[in-house]
Design an enzyme around this catalytic site. Structure first.
Site, PDB file in Angstrom:
ATOM      1  N   TYR A   1     -27.539  80.287  25.323  1.00  0.00           N
ATOM      2  CA  TYR A   1     -26.818  80.857  26.459  1.00  0.00           C
ATOM      3  C   TYR A   1     -25.915  81.996  25.968  1.00  0.00           C
ATOM      4  O   TYR A   1     -25.135  81.834  25.032  1.00  0.00           O
ATOM      5  CB  TYR A   1     -25.981  79.769  27.122  1.00  0.00           C
ATOM      6  CG  TYR A   1     -25.453  80.159  28.479  1.00  0.00           C
ATOM      7  CD1 TYR A   1     -26.260  80.067  29.606  1.00  0.00           C
ATOM      8  CD2 TYR A   1     -24.153  80.607  28.645  1.00  0.00           C
ATOM      9  CE1 TYR A   1     -25.780  80.409  30.855  1.00  0.00           C
ATOM     10  CE2 TYR A   1     -23.668  80.954  29.892  1.00  0.00           C
ATOM     11  CZ  TYR A   1     -24.482  80.857  30.991  1.00  0.00           C
ATOM     12  OH  TYR A   1     -24.013  81.193  32.231  1.00  0.00           O
TER      13      TYR A   1
ATOM     14  N   TYR B   1     -29.409  87.849  34.127  1.00  0.00           N
ATOM     15  CA  TYR B   1     -28.492  86.721  34.237  1.00  0.00           C
ATOM     16  C   TYR B   1     -28.923  85.848  35.405  1.00  0.00           C
ATOM     17  O   TYR B   1     -28.355  85.896  36.479  1.00  0.00           O
ATOM     18  CB  TYR B   1     -27.064  87.237  34.431  1.00  0.00           C
ATOM     19  CG  TYR B   1     -25.999  86.176  34.325  1.00  0.00           C
ATOM     20  CD1 TYR B   1     -25.948  85.307  33.239  1.00  0.00           C
ATOM     21  CD2 TYR B   1     -25.023  86.044  35.293  1.00  0.00           C
ATOM     22  CE1 TYR B   1     -24.976  84.343  33.137  1.00  0.00           C
ATOM     23  CE2 TYR B   1     -24.035  85.084  35.198  1.00  0.00           C
ATOM     24  CZ  TYR B   1     -24.014  84.235  34.115  1.00  0.00           C
ATOM     25  OH  TYR B   1     -23.026  83.279  34.012  1.00  0.00           O
TER      26      TYR B   1
END
Ligand SMILES: [Zn+2]
Lengths: 144, 391
Positions: free
Chosen positions: B294, B344
């Site tokens: 992440y 994203y």
């Protein structure tokens, strides 16, 4: 001074919305006092106003502190995140460790220090300014 | 005998800066693509798991209804950010293993570029609040921070980054190495929004957002959706693709979710998740063929690369600068370009990439013989990680 000076027509920066637990903080601030939550039973300082002390379950209340501390971390903001800050760009927001409770980190805009000269460990002191757009006084930290 | 579950389908929409459609339309498209990929029908679906941050997506009831399903036996709308992007997958796997449902769809849909953006204050991030009487009034924890102009995630992580700089001598050269590496990977991913390579010089010359973050340190806000389909390992045997299994998942949430209260900002949730996950699975970082870490900000990738044990603490920047995070190195990290360069999609696109790689379907960016993939989701005080394996 790089205080926010918003004319009536300019957008105001975000305003605090006090609640029953936080109201004493703002009452102290109105008098130019920095107050932090502290458990009256065991003496633990808390970063936020809590209903129960997270060490002993006791009842925290606000205690006035000196307003002295040092910079724990910081950032230099170049990008507007809300209305009311345009005239301040770039501005510095710091995490300040208060002298009485260095384990806490208070979030505060810095004032009176050139952004490029801000450093971790730098001693600072709070003063209170009128926050544009409302009736609140806000602590900002500057050179000790 | 315990039922086993497998990920059997993946689907997505185009990732863009302006989808021009609703989050429901995005969620439908990704879900239908994932079901088609799996070789399953809408009518097979009896479970759904998704997440949203501040009503920025469509919930599972609404999506199920829209697709003509009259009901679900497993349903979970998790409130959260990227910190739950792996947990929603694990939840679906566990639901199938427990027998709660037979076919679960996991999805994330958002218009985070054209709609509600994370970096703005149209809908407060810190505390409750919102426009009142023409101004922003912020309550809760945010009442002490928003008036100071401190209210968006990048600011929390900037504070953390500065502590890592101070403690380990880390610098923008280290953060930049991550941005440059992921962008180089994205060049081989046709789905990535940002594919043009950047140099370290480009990185240093790019504009500051919140120092120490340049624009290239920040995830690429995007519109889009992706989805995964989970069913039983038994049923997976008759489906189109090689099934992908979850070998373990560990989550952690700390300090009431308040990132300002964390003790040591040079470590993230990953400091707690990593050792437990390695212990649970009996695997080690060096066993991983690739990792989808992440990367809402470069610093998140740097700190978690260290915490999960892919390199020594404090060596994250060098790990990337020395080419250990790419093809021919220790482990290929974010071959799709990550959140920094692909898009994203709040971290669920990491699971999509993991499945594509483990199936051997990643085309030009395929990691050779990929059998084990580490997937993380989250940053700072909360997040999780899981290991996916070729079935
Ligand atoms: Zn106490």
């Amino acid at each position: 001074m790089t205080e926010i000076r918003a004319p009536m027509s300019a957008p105001a920066p975000p305003q605090p919305l006090p609640d029953a637990l936080s109201q004493p903080y703002w009452d102290h601030a109105a008098k130019g006092e920095l107050a932090l939550p502290r458990c009256q039973a065991c003496g633990t300082w808390h970063a936020l106003p809590l209903e129960f002390c997270r060490k002993c379950g006791g009842k925290p209340s606000f205690q006035v502190v000196s307003g002295e501390g040092e910079i724990y971390s910081f950032l230099i903001e170049h990008h507007p995140v809300a209305p009311g800050f345009d005239g301040l760009m770039p501005y510095v927001v710091a995490m300040v460790s208060p002298r009485e409770a260095p384990e806490l980190r208070l979030i505060s805009r810095l004032d009176g220090i050139v952004p490029d000269e801000v450093a971790i460990g730098m001693p600072v002191r709070a003063r209170f300014v009128d926050h544009p757009g409302g009736d609140f006084k806000l602590p900002v930290f500057g050179p000790a | 005998m315990k039922r086993e579950a497998a990920i059997v389908g993946i689907g997505r929409t185009t990732y863009s800066r302006n989808s021009g459609v609703s989050t429901l339309a995005l969620a439908r498209e990704a879900t239908l693509n994932a079901l088609e990929d799996a070789g399953l029908a809408v009518s097979d679906v009896d479970g759904m798991s998704s997440f949203a941050a501040g009503n920025d997506s469509v919930g599972v009831h609404e999506l199920a209804y829209s697709l003509g399903l009259d009901g679900l036996y497993y349903f979970s709308d998790t409130v959260g950010g990227g910190n739950v992007a792996a947990k929603v997958v694990a939840d679906a796997v566990w639901a199938v293993e427990a027998g709660a449902c037979e076919v679960a769809v996991v999805y994330r849909a958002l218009n985070s570029r054209s709609g509600k953006r994370f970096g703005t204050y149209a809908d407060p991030v810190a505390g409750r609040g919102g426009p009142v009487g023409g101004g922003l009034h912020v309550g809760g924890e945010g009442q002490f921070t928003a008036p100071h102009g401190y209210m968006v995630p990048g600011q929390w992580f900037a504070m953390w980054t500065q502590r890592h700089f101070q403690t380990y001598g880390t610098s923008n050269e280290d953060l930049g190495a991550i941005a440059v590496q992921y962008r180089a990977h994205a060049a081989n991913n046709p789905h990535a929004i940002a594919r043009a390579p950047i140099t370290m010089e480009d990185y240093h010359n790019s504009r500051w957002i919140m120092q120490p973050f340049h624009i290239y340190d920040c995830a690429l806000e995007a519109d889009g959706a992706c989805a995964l389909v989970v069913t039983t390992a038994e049923r997976a045997r008759d489906l189109k693709h090689r099934p992908i299994k979850m070998l373990g998942h560990i989550a952690y949430t700390g300090k009431a979710g308040n990132n300002d209260l964390w003790d040591d900002m040079t470590c993230m949730y990953s400091h707690f998740v990593g050792p437990r996950l390695w212990d649970l699975t009996g695997l080690k970082p060096k066993d991983m063929d690739l990792a989808c870490l992440y990367d809402c900000f470069t610093y998140t990738a740097l700190a978690t690369t260290e915490d999960f044990g892919f390199c020594e603490k404090g060596e994250g920047g060098r790990f990337y600068r020395d080419g250990r995070a790419t093809y021919g190195g220790d482990v290929v990290v974010n071959p799709h370009g990550g959140l920094l360069s692909e898009a994203y999609i709040h971290g669920l696109n990491h699971s999509f990439e993991a499945v594509a790689q483990l199936r051997g379907d990643a085309d030009k960016r395929q990691v050779k013989d990929a059998e084990l993939c580490f997937v993380s989701a989250g940053a700072a005080a909360y997040g999780s990680a899981m290991i996916l394996a070729r079935g």
